[in-house]
Design a protein around this motif. Structure first.
Motif, PDB file in Angstrom:
ATOM      1  N   GLY A  24       0.818  -1.212   0.000  1.00 26.20           N
ATOM      2  CA  GLY A  24       0.000   0.000   0.000  1.00 26.20           C
ATOM      3  C   GLY A  24       0.849   1.258   0.000  1.00 26.20           C
ATOM      4  O   GLY A  24       0.501   2.256  -0.642  1.00 26.20           O
ATOM      5  N   LEU A  25       1.979   1.232   0.712  1.00 29.31           N
ATOM      6  CA  LEU A  25       2.882   2.386   0.702  1.00 29.31           C
ATOM      7  C   LEU A  25       3.455   2.626  -0.690  1.00 29.31           C
ATOM      8  O   LEU A  25       3.583   3.778  -1.128  1.00 29.31           O
ATOM      9  CB  LEU A  25       4.005   2.186   1.714  1.00 29.31           C
ATOM     10  N   PHE A  26       3.808   1.562  -1.388  1.00 27.83           N
ATOM     11  CA  PHE A  26       4.306   1.728  -2.754  1.00 27.83           C
ATOM     12  C   PHE A  26       3.232   2.336  -3.656  1.00 27.83           C
ATOM     13  O   PHE A  26       3.514   3.221  -4.462  1.00 27.83           O
ATOM     14  CB  PHE A  26       4.773   0.383  -3.327  1.00 27.83           C
ATOM     15  N   VAL A  27       2.008   1.861  -3.526  1.00 34.44           N
ATOM     16  CA  VAL A  27       0.910   2.408  -4.337  1.00 34.44           C
ATOM     17  C   VAL A  27       0.689   3.867  -3.986  1.00 34.44           C
ATOM     18  O   VAL A  27       0.515   4.724  -4.869  1.00 34.44           O
ATOM     19  CB  VAL A  27      -0.368   1.560  -4.144  1.00 34.44           C
ATOM     20  N   ALA A  28       0.693   4.179  -2.691  1.00 34.20           N
ATOM     21  CA  ALA A  28       0.487   5.565  -2.257  1.00 34.20           C
ATOM     22  C   ALA A  28       1.588   6.470  -2.796  1.00 34.20           C
ATOM     23  O   ALA A  28       1.329   7.614  -3.187  1.00 34.20           O
ATOM     24  CB  ALA A  28       0.436   5.639  -0.737  1.00 34.20           C
ATOM     25  N   ALA A  29       2.822   5.976  -2.834  1.00 37.36           N
ATOM     26  CA  ALA A  29       3.931   6.776  -3.353  1.00 37.36           C
ATOM     27  C   ALA A  29       3.747   7.071  -4.837  1.00 37.36           C
ATOM     28  O   ALA A  29       4.144   8.139  -5.311  1.00 37.36           O
ATOM     29  CB  ALA A  29       5.253   6.058  -3.116  1.00 37.36           C
ATOM     30  N   MET A  30       3.145   6.146  -5.557  1.00 34.45           N
ATOM     31  CA  MET A  30       2.948   6.369  -6.995  1.00 34.45           C
ATOM     32  C   MET A  30       1.711   7.224  -7.261  1.00 34.45           C
ATOM     33  O   MET A  30       1.712   8.043  -8.173  1.00 34.45           O
ATOM     34  CB  MET A  30       2.821   5.029  -7.718  1.00 34.45           C
ATOM     35  N   VAL A  31       0.663   7.062  -6.457  1.00 32.57           N
ATOM     36  CA  VAL A  31      -0.583   7.789  -6.704  1.00 32.57           C
ATOM     37  C   VAL A  31      -0.472   9.247  -6.272  1.00 32.57           C
ATOM     38  O   VAL A  31      -0.866  10.157  -7.009  1.00 32.57           O
ATOM     39  CB  VAL A  31      -1.757   7.075  -5.977  1.00 32.57           C
ATOM     40  N   ASP A  32       0.034   9.473  -5.059  1.00 31.64           N
ATOM     41  CA  ASP A  32       0.128  10.837  -4.541  1.00 31.64           C
ATOM     42  C   ASP A  32       1.488  11.025  -3.877  1.00 31.64           C
ATOM     43  O   ASP A  32       1.625  10.872  -2.653  1.00 31.64           O
ATOM     44  CB  ASP A  32      -1.004  11.084  -3.536  1.00 31.64           C
ATOM     45  N   PRO A  33       2.508  11.365  -4.666  1.00 28.33           N
ATOM     46  CA  PRO A  33       3.863  11.470  -4.107  1.00 28.33           C
ATOM     47  C   PRO A  33       3.982  12.524  -3.002  1.00 28.33           C
ATOM     48  O   PRO A  33       4.728  12.341  -2.053  1.00 28.33           O
ATOM     49  CB  PRO A  33       4.733  11.842  -5.299  1.00 28.33           C
ATOM     50  N   LEU A  34       3.234  13.629  -3.106  1.00 30.53           N
ATOM     51  CA  LEU A  34       3.328  14.672  -2.078  1.00 30.53           C
ATOM     52  C   LEU A  34       2.761  14.180  -0.752  1.00 30.53           C
ATOM     53  O   LEU A  34       3.342  14.427   0.310  1.00 30.53           O
ATOM     54  CB  LEU A  34       2.608  15.940  -2.544  1.00 30.53           C
TER      55      LEU A  34
END
Length: 192
Positions: free
Chosen positions: A81-91
């Motif tokens: 989930g952290l990897f997905v979050a980093a790609m979806v909303d980097p800020l």
């Protein structure tokens, strides 16, 4: 003949075998050893059967078993989930990571101890294997970079890749078309 019979009856008579008994002092009787091993194995299987017999578990026991199985998948799915979050909303991800950067080091050590005790020695062994693999990979990095450079030099779309260099004979041959009898025959057949 009587003396030999007396000696043989002394050694092997009356259901005794002194030779066998003497040898069994130094070497186990494999048949009797196999019987003992079979008995031990059967007793272990009976104990396992009794221990793991299908017992009716209470709702509380099933709930606790389910809770015990949650941490590993939760950690794995959380990491994904952290990897997905980093790609979806980097800020958003960067802001959360800045918050994690403020966690004091002793708290990280405490978390490491808790995770290590929870997952046991397997975690430690896997981390050591991972560190060994990473160091081996890092040792191979210069070779990989050299190979990538050599591969890039072989690309046909690079500028100057067809340059014959200072070889005059090669430059002359490159400027003349190849003699290909099959291609010449094909060209003649197409003209006809």
């Amino acid at each position: 003949m009587g003396l030999i019979a007396d000696v043989l009856s002394f050694l092997f008579g009356s259901n005794r075998n002194i030779v066998r008994e003497t040898v069994e002092i130094f070497r186990e009787n494999s048949e009797k050893g196999a019987e003992r091993d079979l008995g031990l194995q059967q007793q272990a299987m009976v104990q396992f059967r009794d221990e793991f017999k299908a017992q009716q578990k209470s709702l509380f026991d099933r709930f606790i078993d389910g809770l015990n199985r949650l941490p590993r998948p939760a950690m794995a799915l959380g990491t994904l989930g952290l990897f997905v979050a980093a790609m979806v909303d980097p800020l958003w991800f960067a802001a959360r990571m800045q918050g994690i950067a403020l966690v004091p080091e002793p708290l990280w050590w405490l978390l490491g101890v808790i995770v290590s005790f929870y997952f046991g020695a397997r975690h430690q062994a896997k981390m050591q294997d991972l560190q060994r693999e990473i160091s081996a990979t890092m040792r191979r990095t210069p070779d990989v970079m050299d190979n990538l450079h050599a591969i890039n030099l072989m690309r046909s779309d690079a500028i100057g890749s067809a340059d014959p260099g200072p070889d005059v004979a090669l430059a002359e041959r490159a400027s003349r078309p190849d003699r290909n009898p099959a291609l010449n025959d094909w060209r003649l057949s197409r003209r006809a």
